[in-house]
Design a protein around this motif. Sequence first.
Motif: not given
Length: 406
Positions: A240-257
């Motif tokens: 069962v294939h899963g696509d998964i992404l890894r993302a980052r906030l721009p340097e110095g940005a406050a956490p999104l969640i």
Amino acid sequence: MRALELSHPDAHDCDVAIVGAGVIGLSTAWRLREHGLSITIIDPDPGGAASRAAAGMIAPASEVRYQQHALYPLMREAAAAYPDFVARVEAASGHDVGYRRTETLVCASTPADRQELVELREHQIAHGMEVDALTVREARALEPGLSPRLAGAFRAVGDHQIDPRRLVAGLLAALDAPEHREHVRAVRQTAVRLLTESGGGVELADGSRVTAERTVLATGLATDLLADGPESPAAALRPVHGDILRARLPEGAAPLIERTIRGVVNGQSVYLVPRSDGEIVIGATSREDDLTGVSAGGVYRLLRDAQALVPAVCDLELVEVMARARPGTPDDVPLLGRLREGDGAEVPGLILATGGFRHGVLLAPLLSAAAAALVTGDATGMWDTPGADLAGVLRATDPYRFTTTG
Ligand code: GLY
């Protein structure tokens, strides 16, 4: 960890050969090493298969799907075992394995999605999971990054997370600790054949052998070492294939969640798992197609649906896109138990531990304790998951439950 080059054609002896160095194989190896056994781990790419993609949600409540009755207690018991499991791996390795006990919010994008989650909540509660209803205002007070256009929200306080890549690194470091090093080998090769004629163990791709009194096959979907045919446990496994992404906030940005955000968007599931280092893992599709690489449609859908829940997802830097196959089974419960010959007799010392599907990381403390108990035959000494019953786990995970003779 050191990669041992075996000198062909000499055999290398150990107490237990562990084929497959994903989270299940490595946790089992570590438990057996703690028991004093010598271990050889065989994998061409330790931690590189499904464990590398996994988001690591320790989420017994929000992973609930209908008709998975045998799975619910396993998920609850494994989640309860996590704090102690992590504390021990961290103490043994000196590594932080990225276990975060922040809760999970589950969000509905449309009124129909909300209705789906309301009904699911009744089922979750009936099976002992804790899920509370929130207003969208309450959810946004907790996580201001959530969209004001949500139709509803729920809170699973007991649904946590771990970073599976750090867990793999921690387990490898624990196995490589000075007191264990001498008794642990890692062989970066593929096992091609079981050695049934000479006690046990496996033959490797280069023709050399690892002989072992006992062998654990934690091989995920790589079932070449198992017998073919409808009576084989391998017949129950599917990718069962899963696509998964890894993302980052721009340097110095406050956490999104701060919390894991899961949701249903027009009937489709999506999740965002924030790590303490600013990475956000966005997953995951469940594809039963033939595409082993990343699906363009899958990536599009994940970004679109993640953005419906958390609009600022579009401001993130996308740092990794990958796909892996999860080893699925017909009832979504793993396959763990002693393997048998064609005539039904157990093969001494040969144990299968695979089929973790969407739950391999969550179930690792439980499955590794059960696999280790089978290897040692020491149910009390190896069974350290209070509240869980080894016999019950082995009944649920019987690898032959789908075969006619099972
Ligand atoms: N456990 C989440 C997934 O497999 O996508």
